[in-house]
Enzyme design. Structure first.
Site, PDB file in Angstrom:
ATOM      1  N   ARG A 129      60.211  47.747  41.695  1.00  0.00           N
ATOM      2  CA  ARG A 129      60.226  47.274  43.083  1.00  0.00           C
ATOM      3  C   ARG A 129      60.830  45.887  43.270  1.00  0.00           C
ATOM      4  O   ARG A 129      60.798  45.359  44.367  1.00  0.00           O
ATOM      5  CB  ARG A 129      58.811  47.333  43.659  1.00  0.00           C
ATOM      6  CG  ARG A 129      58.284  48.761  43.682  1.00  0.00           C
ATOM      7  CD  ARG A 129      56.974  48.920  44.432  1.00  0.00           C
ATOM      8  NE  ARG A 129      56.641  50.326  44.505  1.00  0.00           N
ATOM      9  CZ  ARG A 129      55.744  50.949  43.724  1.00  0.00           C
ATOM     10  NH1 ARG A 129      55.089  50.241  42.800  1.00  0.00           N
ATOM     11  NH2 ARG A 129      55.514  52.237  43.849  1.00  0.00           N
ATOM     12  N   SER A 188      49.795  48.373  36.151  1.00  0.00           N
ATOM     13  CA  SER A 188      49.754  49.744  36.664  1.00  0.00           C
ATOM     14  C   SER A 188      49.088  50.630  35.625  1.00  0.00           C
ATOM     15  O   SER A 188      49.014  50.286  34.447  1.00  0.00           O
ATOM     16  CB  SER A 188      51.173  50.254  36.947  1.00  0.00           C
ATOM     17  OG  SER A 188      51.846  49.451  37.879  1.00  0.00           O
ATOM     18  N   GLY A 189      48.625  51.812  36.088  1.00  0.00           N
ATOM     19  CA  GLY A 189      48.035  52.768  35.161  1.00  0.00           C
ATOM     20  C   GLY A 189      46.677  53.270  35.575  1.00  0.00           C
ATOM     21  O   GLY A 189      45.903  53.738  34.742  1.00  0.00           O
ATOM     22  N   GLU A 191      45.555  55.869  36.792  1.00  0.00           N
ATOM     23  CA  GLU A 191      45.214  57.266  36.504  1.00  0.00           C
ATOM     24  C   GLU A 191      44.883  57.483  35.030  1.00  0.00           C
ATOM     25  O   GLU A 191      44.651  58.616  34.606  1.00  0.00           O
ATOM     26  CB  GLU A 191      46.359  58.189  36.916  1.00  0.00           C
ATOM     27  CG  GLU A 191      46.349  58.553  38.387  1.00  0.00           C
ATOM     28  CD  GLU A 191      46.458  57.341  39.306  1.00  0.00           C
ATOM     29  OE1 GLU A 191      45.506  57.124  40.095  1.00  0.00           O
ATOM     30  OE2 GLU A 191      47.451  56.608  39.254  1.00  0.00           O
ATOM     31  N   ASN A 268      42.379  52.458  42.798  1.00  0.00           N
ATOM     32  CA  ASN A 268      41.227  53.347  42.757  1.00  0.00           C
ATOM     33  C   ASN A 268      40.329  53.062  41.548  1.00  0.00           C
ATOM     34  O   ASN A 268      40.804  52.701  40.476  1.00  0.00           O
ATOM     35  CB  ASN A 268      41.689  54.801  42.684  1.00  0.00           C
ATOM     36  CG  ASN A 268      42.539  55.072  41.447  1.00  0.00           C
ATOM     37  OD1 ASN A 268      43.726  54.768  41.431  1.00  0.00           O
ATOM     38  ND2 ASN A 268      41.949  55.641  40.411  1.00  0.00           N
ATOM     39  N   ASP A 319      40.979  58.649  46.077  1.00  0.00           N
ATOM     40  CA  ASP A 319      42.134  57.906  45.574  1.00  0.00           C
ATOM     41  C   ASP A 319      42.748  57.022  46.647  1.00  0.00           C
ATOM     42  O   ASP A 319      43.963  56.876  46.722  1.00  0.00           O
ATOM     43  CB  ASP A 319      43.197  58.848  44.981  1.00  0.00           C
ATOM     44  CG  ASP A 319      44.253  58.075  44.194  1.00  0.00           C
ATOM     45  OD1 ASP A 319      43.897  57.089  43.524  1.00  0.00           O
ATOM     46  OD2 ASP A 319      45.452  58.437  44.262  1.00  0.00           O
ATOM     47  N   ARG A 343      45.507  52.621  52.482  1.00  0.00           N
ATOM     48  CA  ARG A 343      45.737  54.030  52.216  1.00  0.00           C
ATOM     49  C   ARG A 343      44.713  54.905  52.919  1.00  0.00           C
ATOM     50  O   ARG A 343      44.976  56.057  53.246  1.00  0.00           O
ATOM     51  CB  ARG A 343      45.698  54.290  50.707  1.00  0.00           C
ATOM     52  CG  ARG A 343      47.105  54.413  50.160  1.00  0.00           C
ATOM     53  CD  ARG A 343      47.205  54.313  48.680  1.00  0.00           C
ATOM     54  NE  ARG A 343      46.804  55.473  47.933  1.00  0.00           N
ATOM     55  CZ  ARG A 343      47.206  55.689  46.668  1.00  0.00           C
ATOM     56  NH1 ARG A 343      48.030  54.837  46.088  1.00  0.00           N
ATOM     57  NH2 ARG A 343      46.794  56.730  45.995  1.00  0.00           N
ATOM     58  N   TRP A 489      58.845  56.413  52.989  1.00  0.00           N
ATOM     59  CA  TRP A 489      58.482  55.879  51.673  1.00  0.00           C
ATOM     60  C   TRP A 489      59.226  54.577  51.364  1.00  0.00           C
ATOM     61  O   TRP A 489      59.241  54.117  50.240  1.00  0.00           O
ATOM     62  CB  TRP A 489      58.760  56.927  50.588  1.00  0.00           C
ATOM     63  CG  TRP A 489      57.864  56.798  49.392  1.00  0.00           C
ATOM     64  CD1 TRP A 489      58.208  56.340  48.144  1.00  0.00           C
ATOM     65  CD2 TRP A 489      56.475  57.118  49.308  1.00  0.00           C
ATOM     66  NE1 TRP A 489      57.121  56.364  47.306  1.00  0.00           N
ATOM     67  CE2 TRP A 489      56.043  56.848  47.994  1.00  0.00           C
ATOM     68  CE3 TRP A 489      55.541  57.628  50.232  1.00  0.00           C
ATOM     69  CZ2 TRP A 489      54.719  57.051  47.578  1.00  0.00           C
ATOM     70  CZ3 TRP A 489      54.240  57.833  49.811  1.00  0.00           C
ATOM     71  CH2 TRP A 489      53.844  57.553  48.500  1.00  0.00           C
TER      72      TRP A 489
END
Length: 587
Positions: A129, A188-189, A191, A268, A319, A343, A489
């Protein structure tokens, strides 16, 4: 070094164009019209330009100046925001690449490829990004969870450091934030059962100054030694669940100079199955809120200590990450405010001094998981819309399926909104979709998905999913919306010329009237736009840039929506437009 790179480098040095990018430049980026040196066009992330050469009357005369192809076969998921300084544009590309481009000609000066290892685990495509610039460096993160500082003139590596272990599911995709002599990153990560953290490094050496984990029970560090624990152990998490509690800080942050505060969002809690975290049915002595996941945190830049927090979705089970950008602004009465579009489908206004709740309103339709927000800022849950507990199922394998809206990709995902100082309104890219979602048993394994849920995204309406909305943050009214068939998006930008720029997955780059939403200009870029526009002034003319290249999370995780938009083409082209001087006064 090839001849062109050498020639440009010598020319830059000869003209003094390699002058240091200073803290003063970063601090004043929002008002300096000949440059864009911060993500968000100012560290407050307003994405507003004071330029008004390009306006409602002449935007129809905006024409392409040049286009730059990212080349090769890595043509997807281009979410970058360009930076412009001293005649060079810096962009990141998918697969952790960075380019320096001559801003007058569109010709490549140099390219850096991070050469990623096998086994990286990005959840949501191979995107990046954007970068940050400071001094003689341009700095960006890579999908194998590293931070790299390059020489702005040559692309040579100055320093490189590891953020976290990619084999455990960590990665990095956000633009770093620079405050003073610190470069601030998240991770990040979410999940994969990682632990969200904010890290601050010395911008010149890459050495870590402080770290702040965002899940309670973990210890922060300052100058190489343990500092303080985040939160209170087991106050809102049961047992050892906090050790793999998620809360990834994957979208980076903003900086509010008015209060000297770094503001980061957290993702999350892990796993998604809220019943495993006591969030579905809180137990005595444990609220189940799972702090500080799904929250916004105000941090002290000097130490990383948490000044305040606001949790948008306590007891989170859908989530609904809390990472979406927090924009610092003043309301029409001069109050210092923060705004974020979550979200979970609600738009929030907070007090900038302490993160206190001011107000909230739904910005998407058909929200099912909550009936509203109470006077403290806490959601009023519809418990019947929480995915069921697998332990209550006859076979113990799949909890009751519910249809929840918005879907887990959010009423708004990462794509940045913009604030207009001209109108005092926010312009929010949103999506109207829902999901079938259910819970499943799951246990943690390093480097493996740690969800405990299944899902299928579905459109809520036949004729549109995307919707760009104008929201008055003082009255919390949605003033107008422009609907789009495919999900939005990409980012939004506003200008003093009364324009709102954004792009669509169908490839259209669009300028709207900021007061009415009327389309005033558009250009077909040839691939879906998921990037972030900028504008600047050069040689007496106003320029606008946007990157085009469909990809990101929607094609990977979008369920029925992904099938609906499967016809969209991938790509990788940076488009730059200009308003010719001779047409600036033409109507």
């Amino acid at each position: 070094m090839n001849k062109f790179v050498a020639a440009v480098t010598l020319a830059l040095l000869a003209t003094g164009a390699q002058a240091q990018v200073t803290e003063e430049m970063l601090a004043n980026d929002a008002t300096m019209t000949n440059q864009v040196v911060t993500n968000g066009m100012g560290r407050h992330l307003q994405r507003y330009s004071p330029l008004e050469t390009l306006n409602k009357d002449n935007v129809r005369n905006l024409v392409p100046a040049w286009a730059f192809s990212l080349g090769g076969e890595k043509q997807r998921g281009q979410e970058t925001q360009p930076l412009v300084y001293d005649g060079i544009m810096y962009i990141t590309g998918s697969y952790s690449r960075l380019y320096a481009i001559d801003v007058k000609t569109g010709k490549e000066v140099w390219q850096y490829d991070a050469r990623l290892p096998e086994g990286i685990l990005p959840c949501c495509d191979v995107i990046n990004r954007g970068a940050a610039i400071h001094g003689d460096k341009v700095i960006f993160g890579t999908l194998d969870a590293r931070l790299v500082a390059l020489d702005r003139a040559t692309g040579d590596v100055i320093w490189r450091d590891k953020i976290a272990d990619y084999k455990a599911g960590y990665s990095y995709t956000a633009a770093p934030l620079i405050v003073g002599d610190l470069v601030i990153t998240g991770n990040s990560g979410g999940e994969f059962g990682i632990v969200g953290e904010v890290q601050a490094r010395n911008v010149d050496s890459g050495e870590i100054v402080w770290t702040r984990p965002v899940i309670e029970g973990h210890m922060g560090t300052l100058n190489g030694e343990e500092s303080t624990m985040t939160g209170t152990l087991n106050a809102t998490w049961p047992g050892d669940m906090w050790k793999t509690g998620g809360g990834a800080t994957w979208l980076g942050g903003s900086y509010d100079a008015r209060t000297d505060t770094i503001i980061m969002g957290t993702g999350n809690p892990a796993p998604w199955n809220s019943h495993l975290r006591d969030a579905g049915t809180p137990t005595e002595g444990n609220t189940g809120d799972n702090l500080y996941a799904a929250s916004r945190l105000g941090l002290d830049p000097a130490t990383g200590e948490i000044k305040w927090h606001f949790q948008s979705t306590p007891r989170e089970g859908w989530d609904y990450d809390g990472v979406n950008e927090v924009v610092a602004y003043d309301d029409r009465e001069g109050n210092m405010r923060l705004a974020t579009a979550d979200r979970n489908g609600f738009f929030y206004v907070l007090n900038a001094e302490d993160g206190g709740f001011v107000g909230a309103t739904p910005f998407v339709k058909d929200i099912t998981w909550a009936s509203g927000i109470d006077e403290t800022g806490r959601p009023i849950f519809n418990e019947d819309n929480r995915p069921g507990n697998p332990a209550d199922a006859a076979d113990g394998k799949k909890g009751d399926v519910v249809f929840s809206s918005p879907g887990f990709l959010g009423g708004k995902n990462w794509m940045p909104m913009a604030f207009s100082q001209r109108t005092g309104n926010f312009y929010v890219p949103s999506n109207e979709w829902g999901m079938d979602i259910w819970n499943e048993p799951v246990s943690y394994k390093k480097g493996a998905a740690y969800l405990g849920s299944g899902f299928t995204i579905k459109p809520n309406y036949e004729d549109h999913i995307g919707s760009l909305k104008a929201i008055d943050p003082d009255t919390l009214e949605v003033l107008w919306d422009v609907q789009n068939e495919a999900p939005l998006w990409g980012g939004v930008m506003t200008t003093a010329g009364g324009l709102v720029f954004y792009g669509t997955p169908e490839g259209e780059f669009v300028a709207l009237d900021d007061e009415t939403g009327e389309k005033l200009w558009s250009f077909q870029t040839g691939s879906g736009i998921v990037g972030q526009p900028i504008t600047w002034e050069q040689d007496g003319e106003q320029y606008v840039s946007i990157i085009s290249g469909w990809g990101g999370a929607v094609p990977l995780w979008g369920g029925e929506v992904a099938k609906k938009v499967s016809y969209l083409n991938q790509g990788g082209t940076l488009w730059t437009f200009r308003l010719p001087k001779e047409l600036a006064s033409a109507n």
